[in-house]
Design a protein around this motif. Structure first.
Motif, PDB file in Angstrom:
ATOM      1  N   MET B  39       0.830  -1.205   0.000  1.00  0.00           N
ATOM      2  CA  MET B  39       0.000   0.000   0.000  1.00  0.00           C
ATOM      3  C   MET B  39       0.863   1.254   0.000  1.00  0.00           C
ATOM      4  SD  MET B  39      -2.955  -1.210  -0.211  1.00  0.00           S
ATOM      5  CE  MET B  39      -3.979   0.231  -0.032  1.00  0.00           C
ATOM      6  N   PHE B  40       1.973   1.174   0.738  1.00  0.00           N
ATOM      7  CA  PHE B  40       2.846   2.340   0.827  1.00  0.00           C
ATOM      8  C   PHE B  40       3.458   2.669  -0.529  1.00  0.00           C
ATOM      9  CE2 PHE B  40       5.142   5.320   3.316  1.00  0.00           C
ATOM     10  CZ  PHE B  40       6.417   5.420   2.774  1.00  0.00           C
ATOM     11  N   PHE B  41       4.067   1.648  -1.153  1.00  0.00           N
ATOM     12  CA  PHE B  41       4.638   1.864  -2.481  1.00  0.00           C
ATOM     13  C   PHE B  41       3.546   2.169  -3.488  1.00  0.00           C
ATOM     14  CE2 PHE B  41       9.147   1.329  -2.544  1.00  0.00           C
ATOM     15  CZ  PHE B  41       9.458   0.588  -1.425  1.00  0.00           C
ATOM     16  N   GLY B  42       2.361   1.597  -3.223  1.00  0.00           N
ATOM     17  CA  GLY B  42       1.234   1.789  -4.133  1.00  0.00           C
ATOM     18  C   GLY B  42       0.933   3.247  -4.402  1.00  0.00           C
ATOM     19  N   GLY B  43       1.022   4.068  -3.361  1.00  0.00           N
ATOM     20  CA  GLY B  43       0.762   5.496  -3.559  1.00  0.00           C
ATOM     21  C   GLY B  43       1.709   6.095  -4.584  1.00  0.00           C
ATOM     22  N   LEU B  44       2.983   5.712  -4.484  1.00  0.00           N
ATOM     23  CA  LEU B  44       3.968   6.225  -5.430  1.00  0.00           C
ATOM     24  C   LEU B  44       3.710   5.685  -6.833  1.00  0.00           C
ATOM     25  CD1 LEU B  44       7.182   6.015  -3.245  1.00  0.00           C
ATOM     26  CD2 LEU B  44       6.018   8.074  -4.010  1.00  0.00           C
ATOM     27  N   PHE B  45       3.381   4.378  -6.921  1.00  0.00           N
ATOM     28  CA  PHE B  45       3.092   3.815  -8.238  1.00  0.00           C
ATOM     29  C   PHE B  45       1.884   4.498  -8.860  1.00  0.00           C
ATOM     30  CE2 PHE B  45       5.940   0.416  -9.296  1.00  0.00           C
ATOM     31  CZ  PHE B  45       6.495   0.004  -8.100  1.00  0.00           C
ATOM     32  N   LEU B  46       0.902   4.855  -8.003  1.00  0.00           N
ATOM     33  CA  LEU B  46      -0.273   5.550  -8.531  1.00  0.00           C
ATOM     34  C   LEU B  46       0.117   6.879  -9.150  1.00  0.00           C
ATOM     35  CD1 LEU B  46      -3.425   5.696  -8.654  1.00  0.00           C
ATOM     36  CD2 LEU B  46      -3.255   7.158  -6.657  1.00  0.00           C
ATOM     37  N   ALA B  47       0.953   7.636  -8.420  1.00  0.00           N
ATOM     38  CA  ALA B  47       1.395   8.921  -8.955  1.00  0.00           C
ATOM     39  C   ALA B  47       2.132   8.699 -10.271  1.00  0.00           C
ATOM     40  CB  ALA B  47       2.303   9.625  -7.953  1.00  0.00           C
ATOM     41  N   TYR B  48       2.956   7.641 -10.315  1.00  0.00           N
ATOM     42  CA  TYR B  48       3.701   7.338 -11.544  1.00  0.00           C
ATOM     43  C   TYR B  48       2.751   7.084 -12.705  1.00  0.00           C
ATOM     44  CZ  TYR B  48       6.483   4.663 -14.875  1.00  0.00           C
ATOM     45  OH  TYR B  48       7.082   4.208 -16.021  1.00  0.00           O
ATOM     46  N   ILE B  49       1.761   6.206 -12.467  1.00  0.00           N
ATOM     47  CA  ILE B  49       0.821   5.859 -13.540  1.00  0.00           C
ATOM     48  C   ILE B  49       0.111   7.116 -14.027  1.00  0.00           C
ATOM     49  CG2 ILE B  49      -1.343   4.661 -14.038  1.00  0.00           C
ATOM     50  CD1 ILE B  49      -0.461   2.529 -12.030  1.00  0.00           C
ATOM     51  N   LEU B  50      -0.326   7.934 -13.070  1.00  0.00           N
ATOM     52  CA  LEU B  50      -1.070   9.138 -13.429  1.00  0.00           C
ATOM     53  C   LEU B  50      -0.240  10.067 -14.303  1.00  0.00           C
ATOM     54  CD1 LEU B  50      -3.781  10.484 -12.656  1.00  0.00           C
ATOM     55  CD2 LEU B  50      -2.486  11.826 -11.023  1.00  0.00           C
ATOM     56  N   TYR B  51       0.951  10.384 -13.851  1.00  0.00           N
ATOM     57  CA  TYR B  51       1.743  11.358 -14.596  1.00  0.00           C
ATOM     58  C   TYR B  51       2.311  10.790 -15.875  1.00  0.00           C
ATOM     59  CZ  TYR B  51       1.088  14.767 -10.971  1.00  0.00           C
ATOM     60  OH  TYR B  51       0.519  15.652 -10.110  1.00  0.00           O
ATOM     61  N   ARG B  52       2.570   9.463 -15.881  1.00  0.00           N
ATOM     62  CA  ARG B  52       3.060   8.899 -17.144  1.00  0.00           C
ATOM     63  C   ARG B  52       1.965   8.932 -18.199  1.00  0.00           C
ATOM     64  NH1 ARG B  52       5.863   3.067 -18.495  1.00  0.00           N
ATOM     65  NH2 ARG B  52       5.307   3.124 -20.707  1.00  0.00           N
ATOM     66  N   SER B  53       0.720   8.680 -17.769  1.00  0.00           N
ATOM     67  CA  SER B  53      -0.353   8.690 -18.765  1.00  0.00           C
ATOM     68  C   SER B  53      -0.575  10.094 -19.292  1.00  0.00           C
ATOM     69  CB  SER B  53      -1.641   8.133 -18.177  1.00  0.00           C
ATOM     70  OG  SER B  53      -2.157   9.029 -17.230  1.00  0.00           O
ATOM     71  N   ARG B  54      -0.237  11.103 -18.493  1.00  0.00           N
ATOM     72  CA  ARG B  54      -0.397  12.474 -18.961  1.00  0.00           C
ATOM     73  C   ARG B  54       0.782  12.943 -19.801  1.00  0.00           C
ATOM     74  NH1 ARG B  54      -2.735  15.940 -13.856  1.00  0.00           N
ATOM     75  NH2 ARG B  54      -4.645  14.755 -13.574  1.00  0.00           N
ATOM     76  N   ALA B  55       1.914  12.298 -19.664  1.00  0.00           N
ATOM     77  CA  ALA B  55       3.119  12.786 -20.359  1.00  0.00           C
ATOM     78  C   ALA B  55       3.962  11.628 -20.865  1.00  0.00           C
ATOM     79  CB  ALA B  55       3.939  13.651 -19.413  1.00  0.00           C
ATOM     80  N   PRO B  56       3.418  10.798 -21.731  1.00  0.00           N
ATOM     81  CA  PRO B  56       4.166   9.606 -22.166  1.00  0.00           C
ATOM     82  C   PRO B  56       5.475   9.938 -22.870  1.00  0.00           C
ATOM     83  CG  PRO B  56       2.173   9.920 -23.482  1.00  0.00           C
ATOM     84  CD  PRO B  56       2.108  10.892 -22.377  1.00  0.00           C
ATOM     85  N   VAL B  57       5.453  11.015 -23.643  1.00  0.00           N
ATOM     86  CA  VAL B  57       6.665  11.352 -24.396  1.00  0.00           C
ATOM     87  C   VAL B  57       7.776  11.823 -23.465  1.00  0.00           C
ATOM     88  CG1 VAL B  57       7.622  12.959 -26.054  1.00  0.00           C
ATOM     89  CG2 VAL B  57       5.396  11.912 -26.472  1.00  0.00           C
ATOM     90  N   GLU B  58       7.394  12.721 -22.546  1.00  0.00           N
ATOM     91  CA  GLU B  58       8.410  13.229 -21.617  1.00  0.00           C
ATOM     92  C   GLU B  58       9.004  12.107 -20.791  1.00  0.00           C
ATOM     93  OE1 GLU B  58       5.685  14.702 -22.311  1.00  0.00           O
ATOM     94  OE2 GLU B  58       6.101  16.802 -22.730  1.00  0.00           O
ATOM     95  N   PHE B  59       8.163  11.156 -20.383  1.00  0.00           N
ATOM     96  CA  PHE B  59       8.666  10.049 -19.582  1.00  0.00           C
ATOM     97  C   PHE B  59       9.638   9.202 -20.382  1.00  0.00           C
ATOM     98  CE2 PHE B  59       6.495   9.106 -15.403  1.00  0.00           C
ATOM     99  CZ  PHE B  59       6.149  10.416 -15.181  1.00  0.00           C
ATOM    100  N   ALA B  60       9.310   8.996 -21.647  1.00  0.00           N
ATOM    101  CA  ALA B  60      10.206   8.189 -22.475  1.00  0.00           C
ATOM    102  C   ALA B  60      11.553   8.878 -22.622  1.00  0.00           C
ATOM    103  CB  ALA B  60       9.570   7.961 -23.838  1.00  0.00           C
ATOM    104  N   VAL B  61      11.491  10.142 -22.920  1.00  0.00           N
ATOM    105  CA  VAL B  61      12.728  10.895 -23.144  1.00  0.00           C
ATOM    106  C   VAL B  61      13.582  10.941 -21.877  1.00  0.00           C
ATOM    107  CG1 VAL B  61      13.522  13.243 -23.490  1.00  0.00           C
ATOM    108  CG2 VAL B  61      11.892  12.249 -25.075  1.00  0.00           C
TER     109      VAL B  61
END
Lengths: 329, 237, 559
Positions: B39-61
């Motif tokens: 659950m603890f790491f889950g919060g961070l993974f959630l933030a990751y999923i959210l921001y990656r879906s909003r900025a796929p190109v920036e994340f790749a770069v």
């Protein structure tokens, strides 16, 4: 549906009575449930009180029928209430077809209003009775919440985006405006008034006029001041896309996505231009974050709306707004 | 819950009826604890999923600018450390004191190696000005062009704010993970001391097993972090 | 129902088995740890109460004339932070739960006694940070810490307070872990799941929420601290972040947290109703499963705090419908408690009075939850005093009544002494009256439009505010009286027997106070829960029988 309930604010919008009706129903329901349960409890408590020290109760395991009954009935009742509440909510949030628009910028600790005509007000909003009013709100700093108890409406304003609400005042008068999201020291001071006026009075207030001219014209001036027109030329020779006719139409971006250009898109393009780049253009637009205030952004938005798809001529208070944008929540 | 001994085992805590119950309780406790960690790491993974879906190109770069070699070596290091940990558990079950100590030390060594390599990576990021902080003396900078492998990214429009988002997620997630590794090292050190004193026997070796569970969990978190952070958009080369 | 004969207390028990400060501060005895927690939570209850006094004093007058705005803002924030994190969340689980869980299942201690002690130290460390933050001036963001105010604009001690809450969260996690493992692995022989007291079921459900939810608030506070210190931008739109994300993360824990606060109280009420009516709870299995249902559904409804936050309309609808779903198990419990009264042998002693109070307040608190879940109404009452009244009805009218009822009920077990019944009943009455006077007017204020967290308000709200403040002073007295007589009873109260209430449960089968290892011999359980009368005599009731019986006068000396 105007159901007056005790201890409530004025019913001053087309919507207030409907909310009060649901509230009134829930009050009655609570009262009935509370009284019935209390009476049952008191009755049992008295009838089955312990009469001698060693007495025990009669062991009763339970009753499936009762359990089902008092699970299913409350559940159905709840679903009914849900539908009622949800339909009110949906009505409230669905943008009205045609409405008088006012732009609102919140900041610690005041509400700033900009009418399309150019009038600016602080903490006091004048609107005509009997017309739909659409507010487009944002904030310069923290989250606030625009709350008019008499209209039964409330909406948070969040930095970095536009939120939209509408209401239709049904009676003239002066109604409280409160900030309903804690925002710092003077949160309780961030209050004001909505002045609902009869049509004639409103017209004469309007003709008091604004010093600088309409919002759209201020936006046009800003457009030139900030040199937007050097890249966004009307003759398609510029480095940026032509902006006439853009508002309200579908735009396609470099990565293949499309959306309908609305107020939020305009704002985003000015603040973070690289977020969405129009297909066929270079990502060279600089950001104007920090160089324009939220109010100036709204002026630019108003200007671009006035030259957008479907709207003929210059903007005025009665301008037909471009095709309504999807609800911005 | 029959006891295998007629006398009380030295390792039996006073409030348990028998070793079986103690072991059961310890195991359930560790699994429940690992659920909280998810659950603890889950919060961070959630933030990751959210921001990656909003900025796929920036994340790749941004991901391309990470040192995949070091990350890959670290992954191998951790997998090996899970192997050595499992062996330590095996030997604790068979009561081979020296082997237990050896494999615990090897696990610690590999864990330490992981942290050292991580340290080099962080240093590299620091030097490249990819640490997403703003102080008077240091600031995040992203040029939006050549990545570690020389790929020209100028044709892809990049929002620096979103690139920075990737980096803070990188540091937050690997940082919290590294913290868990350090705690794991502390636990292993304690086990080494206990093992040297001959505390672990075929009858009583739960601490090693349960610590093994923890260590494997930390390993698995890395197995998720590695592709999500290092291998985004690797196909863009 | 005073004990007629003179009771001889046990010679050695957990209180006098060992002496000295070290024997308390390094204890691993769950009962002593419960008392350590009792001292801590009582301190924080009164600290939080002090802030409440400040709030209600200011709200006597429409203008802000008692304290400055900045001070008021810090007062209501600290009231919330202290009450929620340091009183309501730990109170019943860490005091009554710690004390009773092993006793109720026939165990010698919890599964991990040293972790239990550690959890108290962690609580104390977190509390120390928070007290330090208060001394340095506190924080003014509201206990909800909404960004970007908390992350960028506030000049209060956000990080320090956040650290305090962060640390204390681990105390919660460890307690929950301990309970889950204990209940699974250490039940006495014969004690199957459906023979467990409902107090245990409630605490089990609560523990599930504690271990699953608390890590999320931990990571949320961590992110808030990072945002505030190094401006990573996760919640700052200027840096590409989303302030509403904070609200989602925050409420993902904080909604289940309210179930952490109320489920244990419901467990207490089940015990009180069963034992004060001397019969099994009607629909025992339904009540047990309702606890689990509340825990599970509680995780699915956080978005009902975000109906006006610019969350999508459709998300709002999903959360609204789920919120109605979670109301049903709570209602089921209330109906089952009421049905238990039928043909019970009901005692009017203080614990039962608190149980009645709980049920009454919970009905109002719960029904007003229905108002809030109704999207159309919530838009109007969100962030007004209506919400404040709703949650105080549940947390104060619910949890605190449960806590006080439980403290009175188990006081003889914990201390070996009885409290003075007449004073206790009087105090219960004072609390009941004071509470209603304090919080009922707030529903009306809220619907009339008075927003929360306002330190000055329009004139027309004054009368109701004065009523509320008057009620608060009565409520305060109602809380002080038990403090006094509980302390008095520890020295002068009559000794209590092992089972002064004639109640049912393993904890009553050992002396008052219990020995350190709880039982002389591990009990073997061959009976059902609350089996006051042997199982063979159990009846299944039909609604017709109930109506028949209820409308017929009860013959004297029957049953």
């Amino acid at each position: 549906m105007q159901v007056p309930v005790p201890f409530s604010p004025d019913q001053a919008s087309s919507y207030s009575g409907q909310v009060d009706a649901l509230y009134g129903f829930l009050c009655v329901l609570t009262f009935v449930v509370g009284v019935v349960l209390s009476l049952v409890i008191i009755y049992f408590a008295i009838k089955y009180r312990r009469r001698e020290e060693t007495e025990v109760g009669k062991p009763i395991e339970g009753s499936m029928k009762l359990e089902l009954a008092w699970s299913i009935i409350p559940f159905c009742l709840s679903m009914g209430i849900f539908v009622w509440g949800a339909s009110l909510y949906y009505k409230m949030y669905r943008a009205p077809g045609e409405a008088l628009e006012v732009y609102v910028v919140a900041k610690q600790w005041m509400w700033k209003f900009q009418h399309l005509d150019g009038q600016r007000e602080i903490n006091e909003l004048h609107v005509p009775v009997g017309r739909k009013i659409k507010l487009m709100l944002t904030t310069e700093d923290v989250i606030h919440s625009f709350f008019v108890p008499a209209f039964r409406v409330k909406l948070d304003v969040v930095p970095g985006k536009y939120s939209t609400m509408w209401f239709e005042p049904t009676k003239a008068g002066r109604f409280h405006l409160f900030c309903a999201e804690y925002c710092g020291t003077s949160h309780s001071g961030m209050i004001g008034w909505i002045d609902v006026m009869e049509a004639a009075e409103y017209q004469s207030w309007l003709s008091g006029g604004a010093a600088e001219g309409s919002l759209a014209s201020s936006g046009e001036k800003l457009f030139q001041q900030l040199a937007c027109n050097t890249c966004h030329r009307s003759d398609a020779q510029g480095r940026g896309p032509v902006l006439e006719g853009v508002f309200g139409k579908e735009v396609q971006f470099q990565d293949g996505q499309r959306l309908i250009a609305d107020e939020s898109y305009i704002r985003e393009s000015i603040i973070t231009p690289r977020a969405k780049v129009v297909a066929g253009f270079q990502p060279i637009m600089p950001t104007f974050q920090g160089q324009v205030s939220e109010e100036q952004l709204l002026q630019l938005v108003a200007y671009l709306k006035s030259i957008g798809a479907k709207s003929p001529g210059a903007a005025s208070t009665n301008a037909q707004p471009a095709k309504p944008a999807p609800p911005q929540q | 819950m029959a006891d295998t001994h007629t006398t009380t085992h030295a390792g039996l805590a006073h409030h348990f009826d028998d070793m079986e119950q103690q072991r059961e309780a310890g195991t359930l406790g560790m699994w429940a604890f690992l659920v909280t960690e998810v659950m603890f790491f889950g919060g961070l993974f959630l933030a990751y999923i959210l921001y990656r879906s909003r900025a796929p190109v920036e994340f790749a770069v941004a991901s391309n600018s990470l040192n995949v070699t070091m990350g890959f070596i670290n992954t191998l290091v951790l997998i090996c450390s899970s192997l050595t940990m499992a062996l330590a558990v095996y030997f604790s079950q068979t009561g081979k004191r020296n082997r237990i100590v050896l494999f615990l030390l090897l696990t610690m060594g590999l864990g330490l190696t992981f942290l050292v390599i991580k340290g080099f990576e962080y240093h590299e990021k620091y030097v490249e000005h990819h640490v997403p902080v703003r102080f008077a003396t240091y600031e995040f900078k992203w040029e939006g062009h050549a990545s570690a492998s020389g790929h020209e990214a100028a044709s892809i429009p990049v929002d620096n704010g979103k690139v920075e988002m990737f980096f803070w997620l990188y540091f937050a997630m690997t940082g919290v993970h590294a913290l868990h590794m350090i705690i794991g090292l502390g636990i292993l050190a304690t086990l080494v001391l206990m093992a040297r004193r001959g505390r672990f026997t075929p009858d009583y070796h739960s601490p090693v097993e349960l610590s093994g569970l923890y260590w494997h969990f930390v390993d698995i978190v890395w197995i998720f972090l590695f592709p999500l952070l290092y291998l985004v958009g690797a196909h863009l080369h | 129902m005073e004990i007629a004969e003179k009771v001889i207390p046990p010679r050695t028990h957990y209180l006098n088995a060992t002496y000295g400060v070290k024997s308390w501060l390094l204890t691993t005895d769950h009962k002593r740890i419960a008392l350590l927690y009792l001292a801590s939570v009582t301190f924080f209850f009164f600290l939080g109460g002090l802030f409440a006094v400040g709030i209600r004093l200011e709200l006597l007058t429409p203008k802000g004339d008692f304290v400055q705005a900045e001070t008021y803002n810090r007062m209501f924030t600290m009231h919330g932070v202290v009450m929620i994190f340091f009183f309501l969340i730990p109170a019943i689980p860490a005091v009554l739960g710690n004390f009773l869980v092993p006793l109720m299942i026939g165990a010698k201690d919890l599964a991990f006694p040293r972790i239990n002690l550690l959890s108290w130290y962690i609580y104390t460390l977190g509390a120390a940070f928070t007290v330090f933050a208060i001394i340095l001036g506190g924080v003014d963001t509201g206990w909800t810490f909404y960004t970007p105010y908390s992350s960028t604009y506030s000049n209060g001690n956000v990080v320090l307070t956040g650290v305090g809450a962060f640390i204390t969260g681990f105390s919660s996690i460890l307690t929950g872990l301990n309970f889950i493992v204990t209940i699974h692995t250490m039940r006495a022989p014969g004690l199957t799941w459906f023979r467990l007291p409902l107090f245990i079921w409630s605490h089990y459900a609560t523990s599930l929420i504690m271990i699953l939810g608390t890590p999320v608030i931990a990571v949320t506070l961590l992110l808030l601290a990072l945002e505030r210190i190094v401006h990573i931008g996760i919640f700052d739109p200027a840096l590409g972040g989303d302030p509403v994300l904070f609200q989602h993360l925050f409420w993902f824990y904080s909604h289940p947290a309210v179930y952490i606060m109320v489920l244990p109280a419901m467990g207490v009420i089940s015990e009180l109703v069963a034992n004060m009516t001397r019969k099994n709870i009607f629909g025992y299995k339904f009540v047990a499963f309702a606890s689990l249902a509340i825990a599970v559904f509680g995780f699915l409804v956080w978005g009902h705090h975000l109906f006006v936050s610019t969350q999508s309309v459709y998300a709002g609808m999903v959360f609204s419908i789920l919120s109605y779903a979670v109301a049903v198990p709570s209602a089921v419990k209330v109906f089952n408690w009421t049905a238990t009264l039928y043909k019970g042998s009901i005692s009017y002693n203080t614990p039962m009075l608190y149980a009645f109070g709980f049920i009454g307040f919970f009905i109002i608190g719960g029904m007003t939850g229905l108002f809030l879940a109704a999207l159309g109404v919530d838009v109007h009452v969100h962030d007004t005093y209506f919400v404040v009244a709703h949650f105080h009805y549940i947390m104060v009218g619910g949890t605190i009544m449960g806590y006080l009822g439980g403290m009175h009920y188990w006081w003889p077990k914990i201390t070996g002494r009885m409290y003075p019944e007449a004073w206790a009943r009087f105090a219960a009455l004072v609390v009941f009256v004071g509470f209603n006077l304090t919080f009922f007017p707030q529903f009306l204020l809220g619907y009339m439009g008075m927003p929360r967290r306002y330190y000055a308000y329009p004139e027309e709200f004054q009368v109701l505010n004065v009523m509320s403040s008057a009620g608060a002073s009565i409520l305060g007295i109602g809380y002080l009286i038990p403090m006094i007589y509980f302390i008095w009873s520890m020295r002068y109260g009559p000794h209590a027997s092992a089972n002064p209430w004639g109640a049912f449960g393993l904890e009553w089968k050992t002396s008052s106070p219990p020995p350190t290892l709880n039982f002389e011999k591990t009990p073997v359980v061959t009976w059902e829960a609350y089996e006051f009368t042997p199982r063979e005599e159990m009846v299944v009731v039909s609604v017709r029988d109930v109506l028949d019986e209820t409308l017929r006068p009860r013959p004297v000396g029957s049953e």
